[in-house]
Design an enzyme around this catalytic site. Sequence first.
Site, PDB file in Angstrom:
ATOM      1  CG  ASP A   1      -2.234   0.645   1.045  1.00  0.00           C
ATOM      2  OD1 ASP A   1      -2.342   1.489   0.143  1.00  0.00           O
ATOM      3  OD2 ASP A   1      -3.172   0.315   1.794  1.00  0.00           O
TER       4      ASP A   1
ATOM      5  CG  ASP B   1      -9.423   2.660  -0.063  1.00  0.00           C
ATOM      6  OD1 ASP B   1      -9.009   1.503  -0.258  1.00  0.00           O
ATOM      7  OD2 ASP B   1      -8.751   3.528   0.529  1.00  0.00           O
TER       8      ASP B   1
END
Length: 728
Positions: free
Chosen positions: A471, A541
């Site tokens: 990430d 997301d």
Amino acid sequence: MRTLISFLLLLGPLTAASPAVRWIDSMKLGVLETDRSSYVLGVNDLGYLQHVYWGGKLTRPEDFAPARAAAAFAFESREGMTSEEYPAWGGMRYGEPCLRVTLADGVRDAVLKYQSHEVRGDQLRVTLRDIQTGLFADLIYRVYARHGLIARHAVIRNQTKQSVVIESAQSAVWHLPNGGDYRLSHLAGRWAGETQLVQENIAPGKKVIESRRGNTSHQANPWFAIDADGEASQERGRVWFGALAWSGNWKFVVEQTPNQQTRLTGGYNDFDFAYPLKPGEQLETPVFYAGYTEEGFGDASRRMHRFQREEILPDRAAPKVRPVLYNSWEATTFQVDEAGQKALADKAAKIGVELFVMDDGWFGARDHDRAGLGDWFVNPKKFPNGLKALIDHVNGLGMKFGLWVEPEMVNPDSDLYRQHPDWAIHFPGRPRTEGRNQLILNMARDDVKEFIFALLDKLLAENNIAFIKWDMNRHFTEPGWPQLPAPEQRKIWVKYVTNVYEIFDRLRAKHPKLEIEACSGGGGRVDLGILRRVDQVWTSDNTEAFDRLTIQDGFSYAYTPKVMMDWITDVPNMNGRSTPLKYRFLVSMMGSVGIGANLNHWSPSDFDLASRMVAYYKRIRATVQQGSLYRLSSPRTENLTANQYVSSDGRQAVLFAFLHAQQFRYNAPPVYLRGLDENALYKLTPLDEKQLAERARTVSGAYLMHRGLNFRLGGDFDSASVLIERVP
Ligand code: GLA
């Protein structure tokens, strides 16, 4: 000798007369040919390398003519009016340059002329040289004939006796045939709203699409398509399209000059860019891939998808299907521990999950997003037995184990930051702006790069970790590199990315079974540079299924559904909307399936439905991930989204249909399939029998493509799928 061999390997097989690339000496023309298109460049009467043609395939030698510089008039020079293949800023040129430099002696003028060329296999190298100094630009072209794509990049070499600062270095300029009627398609967005397709006419002047954020960005993506007269549909029309392989600051300038030359220049973003080269040094630009088709946006994206699977992705030599995964993030956020993860793993295994991924929260003092990043040791309270007990449990259930990491980042509240505050990117004495309470480690520094490599290497060596989700949860600010002299510091924009790439490459080489998902707060790092190094990407997301339809639709213009990771999560989600579980599954099944729901809250009927859907997905996933995608009805313009996938051997197809909102009890319009054989027979197996209005279960390809399928869809967010199998 070794260098020679690796050079030859790099260039690919040497064939005396490669059909894909040739140089016609008598006309001073370079010709690049793909299955359906030709790209021609040539040296004109002034010695400049000029773009000649890019479009449908030319076959007769008479179709080619030598390059000729354009005519001049008072305010424009001949060279400025010419469509040059790689114009530097110098002489009388006012368009967007590919190269801009300042020499140590103060000269800021560079004029590149053809010097030499070399054809090797599917590659062409053309060397340009400044008319007075030893500043060189090697333009490197590679043809992917089967895919209809051309790759271009440049190497800028300083062979002068002084240092040179490169202020702009572009990978390529792509010229369209002269004229003013073009339409640009590009992908814009933001966090939790990535890859929204935008289409607009190209008008006189410049349109800049870029990232200044240090990585690819959610806000814009380095992909484009340009169609002539805005005429292209999914199936028809001339489309020029391309994508830049770079995960740092990038820029596209779409320009229509006062003389109706339309072009797109792309490469390193020149904003805050300054790359000094000492005598003998060089700078290589990212690779820019582009293609041309006459069969619309559908063919353009199918070409990109196949190209990515066969030439870009790490498993390109032997493409595999992606596993069904479970990810703990939305279920447990930072509250991970051994017992809780084991309980989720037990449930995930029952519905057919193949890879169990533990997300954030497992390390250091990571109980929330304000602490712990940088301290990559297992939290002993949450995992008193280390990771081993959990991994063994997951493996015992027949699943592989994956783990979340965010190696480029540090929370100021961490042991790592307390020990090495100077490792964070900053300007001395200036505030260090935090994003999500974190700072960025200066990965451009080799000592930081080695530290991060070593800790990840150790984590992988000591644990049976099959997969990491890598990430990056913020963008750059205050991009200082105080350890270097001021004139060198802006190298950070390039070196940061190449060092991160190097870590990926070395980890993969040392742990060949490792698979990686790239994530940057969702789809902030999706481009052909990272896709060379990762097996999949986290798309957004935003896991709300209806929002996902447009995110995925835009994504599919540029990138293969195979890499598009999509979770089924709980409702109501992010935007408060609730869609049925089946709908969420079907949306997710148009890419690579993941489950991100809290399985502890699921009812027995949810588990039954999930098991059925996962089993269905496993039947069709090779077709979805490795087949051809046809976008039949768009979520942007219609009340019904429909996508169809056809397997590479044409034996299986699968159709997904989603009703957005019920209005006036209208029937859903017929869905016309594509890519089938009109004369063949196909067996239809709907996921839910009652949803397919057709009575017949065996129909011809002609029926499916011309009469179409009718669905009984009712109520908001209804959805359907049909499996279509060729009858032998
Ligand atoms: C980012 C990712 C999420 C999750 C969190 C963890 O937002 O996109 O999927 O991994 O970080 O903190």
